[in-house]
Design an enzyme around this catalytic site. Structure first.
Site, PDB file in Angstrom:
ATOM      1  N   CYS A 133       0.832  -1.206   0.000  1.00 51.33           N
ATOM      2  CA  CYS A 133       0.000   0.000   0.000  1.00 51.33           C
ATOM      3  C   CYS A 133       0.866   1.256   0.000  1.00 51.33           C
ATOM      4  O   CYS A 133       1.370   1.668   1.046  1.00 51.33           O
ATOM      5  CB  CYS A 133      -0.915  -0.021   1.228  1.00 51.33           C
ATOM      6  SG  CYS A 133      -1.911   1.474   1.384  1.00 51.33           S
ATOM      7  N   CYS A 136      -0.247   4.125   2.149  1.00 53.19           N
ATOM      8  CA  CYS A 136      -0.037   3.968   3.595  1.00 53.19           C
ATOM      9  C   CYS A 136       1.423   4.202   3.966  1.00 53.19           C
ATOM     10  O   CYS A 136       1.720   4.802   4.985  1.00 53.19           O
ATOM     11  CB  CYS A 136      -0.357   2.554   4.075  1.00 53.19           C
ATOM     12  SG  CYS A 136      -1.783   1.828   3.340  1.00 53.19           S
ATOM     13  N   ASP A 137       2.329   3.663   3.154  1.00 51.32           N
ATOM     14  CA  ASP A 137       3.722   3.572   3.601  1.00 51.32           C
ATOM     15  C   ASP A 137       4.715   4.407   2.794  1.00 51.32           C
ATOM     16  O   ASP A 137       5.891   4.477   3.154  1.00 51.32           O
ATOM     17  CB  ASP A 137       4.164   2.089   3.554  1.00 51.32           C
ATOM     18  CG  ASP A 137       3.301   1.229   4.458  1.00 51.32           C
ATOM     19  OD1 ASP A 137       2.923   1.714   5.545  1.00 51.32           O
ATOM     20  OD2 ASP A 137       2.982   0.079   4.091  1.00 51.32           O
TER      21      ASP A 137
END
Ligand code: NDP
Length: 311
Positions: A133, A136-137
């Protein structure tokens, strides 16, 4: 044994919208939240395309709002994952931990999850430089070198997004042609920070979870079978998604990829009283708003089904 008129499995946009509608229809629905409460949106950052939020909204916050709305009308929430279902007779039977629940109608809103390569090293380094993701990261990889695995729209989108942080993003694809749509390909190819490595099958991700995480990816060339290591600080897997429908194998009709088949223009499955919505039955659109839309349909279908049973 607890019995329910409407039992909803999944707490993403589909499940929680089904809950709002079923609760407002006085059906006192119960939602089993699953192992990722709130679903895939809880691992995204900003959602800019959900109507009604002109300034955007953070994914986790949006799911809290959905949940609050479902709670307001009397939805009950249960935690954990259902491990076994029996849909052969009504009421349906479901096992949740040590408890057995029965349901007159079931709404399957179990969503989808990102596919992984299946390498032991990928599992070991997940969260230590391996991610599925980018939104997200990506932030953790400022001024780093990254690899994105895959050749579809997701891979193009993730690679483009990651160039906001990384110095260079190498897209490793197992063929010499992308699957992605022309517009997404063009955008990625125009981006000076993105490079493509063709015919490259990842066979190992190198690094040590305790010593700084990922250091590289070993790829095998599909033509020459030669292996080489590409040095990177992070690897983003972007090879598609799979529906979370294993629980229903052999009981609900699915396509070859495991997406539950619903009758056109409804959420009805092959089992009367079981309705499917959201990504568990949608390989095509996979959007929060379409999931919510089909969640609404499932609740209305369940309500009509109960009405027809009980008059
Ligand atoms: P796709 O199935 O379209 O693409 C998956 C990619 O990963 C393919 O290139 C495939 O290779 C590769 N792949 C699959 N398994 C492996 C493996 N084990 N090892 C290495 N590579 C592998 O999935 P996407 O998630 O990209 O897209 C799904 C759907 O969502 C599509 O309809 C897409 O258009 C849509 N989407 C749209 C977006 C947008 O428009 N903004 C953004 C993201 C997705 P191969 O090509 O060889 O099969």
């Amino acid at each position: 044994m607890a019995s329910h008129r409407v039992l909803i499995l999944g707490s993403g946009p589909a499940g929680l919208t089904a809950a709002v509608y079923a609760a407002r229809a006085n059906l006192q629905p119960t939602v089993v939240e699953g192992s990722q409460p709130g679903g895939q949106l809880t691992i995204t950052t900003e959602v800019e395309n959900y109507p009604g939020f002109p300034k955007g909204v953070m994914g986790p916050e949006m799911m809290e709002l959905f949940k609050a709305q479902a709670e307001r009308f009397g939805t009950t929430f249960l935690y954990g994952d259902v491990t076994k279902v029996d849909l052969t007779k009504r009421p349906f039977t479901l096992h949740l931990g040590d408890e057995v629940h029965t349901a007159e109608t079931l709404v399957v809103a179990t969503g989808a999850s990102a596919k992984l390569l299946g390498l032991p090293s990928e599992k070991k380094l997940m969260g230590y430089g391996v991610s599925a993701c980018a939104t997200c990261d990506g932030f953790f990889f400022k001024d780093k070198e990254l690899a994105v695995i895959g050749g579809g729209d997701t891979a193009m989108e993730e690679a483009s997004f990651l160039t906001k942080f990384a110095t260079r993003v190498q897209v490793l694809h197992r063929r010499d042609q992308l699957r992605a749509s022309k517009i997404m390909q063009d955008r990625a190819k125009r981006n000076p920070k993105i490079e493509f490595v063709w015919n490259a099958v990842p066979v190992e991700i190198q690094g040590d979870a305790d010593k700084g995480g990922v250091t590289g990816v070993v790829v095998e060339d599909t033509n020459t079978k030669a292996r080489r290591t590409i040095a990177v600080d992070g690897v983003f897997i972007a090879i598609g998604h799979e529906p979370n429908t294993r629980l229903f194998r052999g009981q609900l009709e699915m396509d070859e990829r495991g997406y539950i088949i619903t009758k056109p223009r409804t959420t009805e499955t092959n089992v009367p009283g079981v309705f499917a919505c959201g990504d568990a039955q949608d390989p095509n659109y996979r959007q929060a708003v379409t999931a919510a839309g089909t969640g609404c349909m499932a609740a209305i279908d369940a309500e009509r089904f109960l009405e027809a049973q009980h008059g």
